[in-house]
Design a protein around this motif. Structure first.
Motif, PDB file in Angstrom:
ATOM      1  N   GLU A  50       0.836  -1.197   0.000  1.00 31.10           N
ATOM      2  CA  GLU A  50       0.000   0.000   0.000  1.00 31.10           C
ATOM      3  C   GLU A  50       0.876   1.254   0.000  1.00 31.10           C
ATOM      4  O   GLU A  50       2.029   1.221   0.415  1.00 31.10           O
ATOM      5  CB  GLU A  50      -0.903   0.016   1.245  1.00 31.10           C
ATOM      6  N   ASP A  51       0.322   2.362  -0.471  1.00 33.80           N
ATOM      7  CA  ASP A  51       1.038   3.635  -0.398  1.00 33.80           C
ATOM      8  C   ASP A  51       1.295   3.996   1.059  1.00 33.80           C
ATOM      9  O   ASP A  51       0.419   3.841   1.918  1.00 33.80           O
ATOM     10  CB  ASP A  51       0.231   4.746  -1.069  1.00 33.80           C
ATOM     11  N   VAL A  52       2.475   4.494   1.333  1.00 33.49           N
ATOM     12  CA  VAL A  52       2.869   4.810   2.706  1.00 33.49           C
ATOM     13  C   VAL A  52       2.465   6.247   3.041  1.00 33.49           C
ATOM     14  O   VAL A  52       2.802   7.165   2.299  1.00 33.49           O
ATOM     15  CB  VAL A  52       4.390   4.646   2.888  1.00 33.49           C
ATOM     16  N   PRO A  53       1.744   6.463   4.157  1.00 38.53           N
ATOM     17  CA  PRO A  53       1.335   7.832   4.514  1.00 38.53           C
ATOM     18  C   PRO A  53       2.521   8.682   4.930  1.00 38.53           C
ATOM     19  O   PRO A  53       3.540   8.177   5.412  1.00 38.53           O
ATOM     20  CB  PRO A  53       0.364   7.617   5.680  1.00 38.53           C
ATOM     21  N   GLU A  54       2.370   9.994   4.757  1.00 41.62           N
ATOM     22  CA  GLU A  54       3.462  10.919   5.057  1.00 41.62           C
ATOM     23  C   GLU A  54       3.836  10.899   6.531  1.00 41.62           C
ATOM     24  O   GLU A  54       4.981  11.164   6.893  1.00 41.62           O
ATOM     25  CB  GLU A  54       3.054  12.327   4.626  1.00 41.62           C
ATOM     26  N   ASN A  62      11.800  11.792   7.232  1.00 41.29           N
ATOM     27  CA  ASN A  62      11.233  12.339   5.978  1.00 41.29           C
ATOM     28  C   ASN A  62      11.790  11.659   4.733  1.00 41.29           C
ATOM     29  O   ASN A  62      11.769  12.241   3.646  1.00 41.29           O
ATOM     30  CB  ASN A  62      11.474  13.851   5.891  1.00 41.29           C
ATOM     31  N   LYS A  63      12.273  10.442   4.885  1.00 45.28           N
ATOM     32  CA  LYS A  63      12.749   9.688   3.726  1.00 45.28           C
ATOM     33  C   LYS A  63      11.585   8.892   3.133  1.00 45.28           C
ATOM     34  O   LYS A  63      11.042   8.001   3.769  1.00 45.28           O
ATOM     35  CB  LYS A  63      13.862   8.724   4.141  1.00 45.28           C
ATOM     36  N   PRO A  64      11.175   9.225   1.902  1.00 46.49           N
ATOM     37  CA  PRO A  64      10.051   8.489   1.300  1.00 46.49           C
ATOM     38  C   PRO A  64      10.471   7.087   0.873  1.00 46.49           C
ATOM     39  O   PRO A  64      11.627   6.846   0.516  1.00 46.49           O
ATOM     40  CB  PRO A  64       9.688   9.341   0.081  1.00 46.49           C
ATOM     41  N   PHE A  65       9.552   6.138   0.938  1.00 45.23           N
ATOM     42  CA  PHE A  65       9.838   4.782   0.463  1.00 45.23           C
ATOM     43  C   PHE A  65       8.551   4.153  -0.042  1.00 45.23           C
ATOM     44  O   PHE A  65       7.447   4.558   0.328  1.00 45.23           O
ATOM     45  CB  PHE A  65      10.461   3.915   1.562  1.00 45.23           C
ATOM     46  N   SER A  66       8.699   3.191  -0.922  1.00 44.42           N
ATOM     47  CA  SER A  66       7.554   2.476  -1.479  1.00 44.42           C
ATOM     48  C   SER A  66       7.970   1.036  -1.721  1.00 44.42           C
ATOM     49  O   SER A  66       9.164   0.695  -1.674  1.00 44.42           O
ATOM     50  CB  SER A  66       7.089   3.132  -2.790  1.00 44.42           C
ATOM     51  N   ARG A  80      -0.884   1.808  10.852  1.00 40.29           N
ATOM     52  CA  ARG A  80      -1.815   0.948  10.120  1.00 40.29           C
ATOM     53  C   ARG A  80      -1.584  -0.540  10.391  1.00 40.29           C
ATOM     54  O   ARG A  80      -2.447  -1.368  10.079  1.00 40.29           O
ATOM     55  CB  ARG A  80      -1.696   1.221   8.619  1.00 40.29           C
ATOM     56  N   VAL A  81      -0.418  -0.888  10.953  1.00 44.81           N
ATOM     57  CA  VAL A  81      -0.127  -2.305  11.225  1.00 44.81           C
ATOM     58  C   VAL A  81      -1.207  -2.896  12.134  1.00 44.81           C
ATOM     59  O   VAL A  81      -1.687  -4.018  11.909  1.00 44.81           O
ATOM     60  CB  VAL A  81       1.269  -2.464  11.866  1.00 44.81           C
ATOM     61  N   LEU A  82      -1.617  -2.145  13.147  1.00 45.81           N
ATOM     62  CA  LEU A  82      -2.688  -2.615  14.041  1.00 45.81           C
ATOM     63  C   LEU A  82      -3.955  -2.929  13.252  1.00 45.81           C
ATOM     64  O   LEU A  82      -4.608  -3.962  13.491  1.00 45.81           O
ATOM     65  CB  LEU A  82      -2.980  -1.548  15.097  1.00 45.81           C
ATOM     66  N   LEU A  83      -4.302  -2.056  12.306  1.00 47.69           N
ATOM     67  CA  LEU A  83      -5.559  -2.194  11.584  1.00 47.69           C
ATOM     68  C   LEU A  83      -5.533  -3.300  10.539  1.00 47.69           C
ATOM     69  O   LEU A  83      -6.585  -3.738  10.078  1.00 47.69           O
ATOM     70  CB  LEU A  83      -5.904  -0.855  10.909  1.00 47.69           C
ATOM     71  N   TYR A  84      -4.346  -3.748  10.168  1.00 46.48           N
ATOM     72  CA  TYR A  84      -4.229  -4.840   9.202  1.00 46.48           C
ATOM     73  C   TYR A  84      -4.028  -6.184   9.901  1.00 46.48           C
ATOM     74  O   TYR A  84      -4.703  -7.173   9.586  1.00 46.48           O
ATOM     75  CB  TYR A  84      -3.040  -4.576   8.266  1.00 46.48           C
ATOM     76  N   VAL A  85      -3.071  -6.233  10.852  1.00 45.89           N
ATOM     77  CA  VAL A  85      -2.674  -7.527  11.422  1.00 45.89           C
ATOM     78  C   VAL A  85      -3.697  -8.065  12.419  1.00 45.89           C
ATOM     79  O   VAL A  85      -4.104  -9.236  12.339  1.00 45.89           O
ATOM     80  CB  VAL A  85      -1.282  -7.428  12.074  1.00 45.89           C
ATOM     81  N   VAL A 434       0.254  15.093   3.142  1.00 43.69           N
ATOM     82  CA  VAL A 434      -0.618  14.338   2.234  1.00 43.69           C
ATOM     83  C   VAL A 434      -1.862  13.856   2.984  1.00 43.69           C
ATOM     84  O   VAL A 434      -2.982  13.946   2.473  1.00 43.69           O
ATOM     85  CB  VAL A 434       0.138  13.145   1.613  1.00 43.69           C
ATOM     86  N   ASP A 435      -1.665  13.352   4.198  1.00 42.48           N
ATOM     87  CA  ASP A 435      -2.809  12.880   4.998  1.00 42.48           C
ATOM     88  C   ASP A 435      -3.802  14.011   5.248  1.00 42.48           C
ATOM     89  O   ASP A 435      -5.025  13.818   5.180  1.00 42.48           O
ATOM     90  CB  ASP A 435      -2.330  12.316   6.338  1.00 42.48           C
ATOM     91  N   GLU A 436      -3.296  15.197   5.542  1.00 44.27           N
ATOM     92  CA  GLU A 436      -4.174  16.340   5.804  1.00 44.27           C
ATOM     93  C   GLU A 436      -4.925  16.769   4.544  1.00 44.27           C
ATOM     94  O   GLU A 436      -6.087  17.165   4.603  1.00 44.27           O
ATOM     95  CB  GLU A 436      -3.353  17.504   6.367  1.00 44.27           C
ATOM     96  N   ILE A 437      -4.254  16.666   3.399  1.00 47.05           N
ATOM     97  CA  ILE A 437      -4.912  16.987   2.123  1.00 47.05           C
ATOM     98  C   ILE A 437      -6.045  16.000   1.858  1.00 47.05           C
ATOM     99  O   ILE A 437      -7.154  16.382   1.464  1.00 47.05           O
ATOM    100  CB  ILE A 437      -3.894  16.983   0.968  1.00 47.05           C
ATOM    101  N   VAL A 438      -5.775  14.719   2.080  1.00 46.43           N
ATOM    102  CA  VAL A 438      -6.797  13.685   1.884  1.00 46.43           C
ATOM    103  C   VAL A 438      -7.980  13.933   2.822  1.00 46.43           C
ATOM    104  O   VAL A 438      -9.148  13.889   2.409  1.00 46.43           O
ATOM    105  CB  VAL A 438      -6.206  12.279   2.113  1.00 46.43           C
ATOM    106  N   ASN A 439      -7.695  14.198   4.093  1.00 43.23           N
ATOM    107  CA  ASN A 439      -8.767  14.449   5.057  1.00 43.23           C
ATOM    108  C   ASN A 439      -9.611  15.664   4.655  1.00 43.23           C
ATOM    109  O   ASN A 439     -10.840  15.642   4.757  1.00 43.23           O
ATOM    110  CB  ASN A 439      -8.176  14.673   6.452  1.00 43.23           C
TER     111      ASN A 439
END
Length: 469
Positions: A50-54, A62-66, A80-85, A434-439
């Motif tokens: 999944e895309d990684v949130p900022e 602040n190192k981006p990764f995918s 998000r690990v809690l919400l998936y696992v 990015v999260d704030e923009i989405v919200n």
């Protein structure tokens, strides 16, 4: 993958044990079996893609990764690990027969379980989960004037993947298409409006000239503005019904983004609240709505009264019954100057109008949020319980307060949300993630839904009777 912390893809116990145990405990599992371990592994593998949130980038410098060679396992600080696992482990326990919880419909139980996990992550996450669900019910067309900006493109990708909105990106077609090809953005679910190759340009230029001709905007200047200013173009797209709402400000100073919006999309209709910027702040177990943090620098008494109404409506959209405190350095006449009299007059106007929410003032901030002060000293105050909507006497005090609460007090914030507008428009702070923009985009979708409901004609008696039958 490795156990070493100086290499990428570290296999970390923090990623597994807490969340496996969480899922197992919540279904009262007799034991942790192989099915549950496999389910946890598959959930982690799914999350890694999944895309990684900022917010996760920030936790790691602040190192981006995918997903790729150096990122095949999620990071331990990814909430998000809690919400998936945990849900995957719980479901495996149910399916393999080791759960001791009586469950009828397993799918429905897991759905509700995920919601309960969201609540455990905090009030902010719980509130936004509700916003997510309502936004995804009827996705709308949201214009992003800074459509070439990477944060906007990442937000657009997330909005598409989650089914929250149909992004309308203003920018160079070649730039956006190039980024989309490199980052797997599905352009079939995006509308690109290139200012230099816009099929609606002639129509919009004529309308813009008509609107602003008495403010010095000639036909040629209208054409130039639409090609050079994305906020002007986005505002006109919304005004003419070519988009449903707009989110702007990711790469501009707030006043520069707000100015065209106010010129083209703000007009006070009957009963409309004054345009104002409101922040929703989550401080511990308390939710506060602060106004006006961004728009009116020297509000009149009438402005303050209308701002209070807009902020109260917003509180209700979030599911709170508003208790509105009109703030001052004075407590019910303890001091008298022009600023105090202005707030006092605003309270009088609200009481005279018979608003359908609790409101009182002028009062100091601690009086507003500490019911014991009201009970002991000001029992006549009409606010029962702590106020949750705080209307400040001017912009600078509101702006200073929200930033202190956020940065020093650790408050989680959503905003600024524009209230009192004719169209669903929101202006971001330039530092928005990015999260704030989405919200903000999702909340704009909610505002569109609310406005659409208001515009729907009331059923006639004949139609209402037919419905009953």
């Amino acid at each position: 993958a490795t156990g070493r912390s100086d290499f990428p893809n570290q296999v970390n116990n923090v990623l597994g044990f807490p969340f496996i145990f969480r899922g197992a405990l919540d279904v009262h599992a007799r034991r942790i079996n192989e099915d549950m371990k496999v389910a946890a592994s598959l959930a982690l593998a799914q999350l890694a893609r999944e895309d990684v949130p900022e917010s996760v980038f920030r936790a790691y410098g602040n190192k981006p990764f995918s997903f790729g060679r150096e990122y095949i396992i999620p990071k331990p600080f990814d909430h998000r690990v809690l919400l998936y696992v945990a849900p995957a482990v719980a479901r495996a326990a149910i399916d393999s027969g080791v759960s001791r919880v009586e469950i009828g419909d397993a799918d429905e139980w897991i759905k509700q379980y995920k919601k309960s996990l969201q609540k455990r992550l905090g009030r902010h996450m719980s509130i936004m989960r509700g916003v997510h669900e309502r936004a995804s019910a009827t996705p709308r067309r949201i214009v992003f004037p800074e459509g070439e900006h990477e944060k906007i493109l990442l937000a657009a990708k997330q909005l598409i993947n989650e089914g929250f909105a149909h992004p309308v990106l203003v920018g160079g077609r070649n730039v956006i298409e190039g980024w989309a090809a490199a980052h797997e953005l599905d352009l079939a679910k995006v509308t690109i409006v290139d200012p230099l190759q816009n099929e609606h340009h002639k129509l919009l230029a004529g309308k813009l000239h008509e609107l602003r001709s008495r403010n010095g905007v000639t036909q040629s200047e209208a054409s130039h503005l639409l090609k050079s200013n994305g906020v002007v173009l986005g505002s006109m797209l919304v005004r003419e019904g070519l988009a449903d709402g707009m989110v702007t400000g990711a790469d501009m100073h707030y006043p520069d983004s707000l100015r065209p919006v106010m010129q083209l999309l703000y007009g006070k209709g009957k009963g409309a609240a004054r345009a104002a910027g409101v922040y929703a702040l989550f401080v511990g177990n308390r939710t506060l709505f602060l106004a006006d943090t961004t728009v009116n620098s020297r509000p009149t008494a009438q402005d303050l009264a209308e701002c209070a109404q807009g902020a109260a409506r917003l509180a209700r959209q979030f599911g709170y019954e508003p208790r509105v405190a009109m703030l001052s350095h004075s407590n019910f006449g303890s001091s008298v100057d022009d600023s105090v009299l202005r707030v006092r007059e605003a309270v009088r106007l609200l009481h005279e109008q018979g608003v359908d929410f609790q409101v009182d003032g002028e009062m100091q901030a601690d009086t507003a949020v500490c019911p014991e002060i009201v009970d002991d000293v000001f029992p006549f105050c009409e606010i029962k319980g702590a106020a949750n909507v705080l209307v400040f006497p001017d912009l600078q005090s509101a702006n200073i307060c929200y930033k202190l609460l956020q940065r020093v007090g650790g408050a989680e914030a959503i905003g600024p949300i524009l209230v009192g507008m004719n169209k669903p428009i929101n202006v971001l702070q330039r530092s928005a993630s990015v999260d704030e923009i989405v919200n903000m985009a999702m909340f704009t979708v909610l505002e569109i839904q609310q406005m659409t409901k208001k515009e729907e004609p009331a059923p006639t008696k004949k139609r209402a009777a037919k419905r009953k039958n």
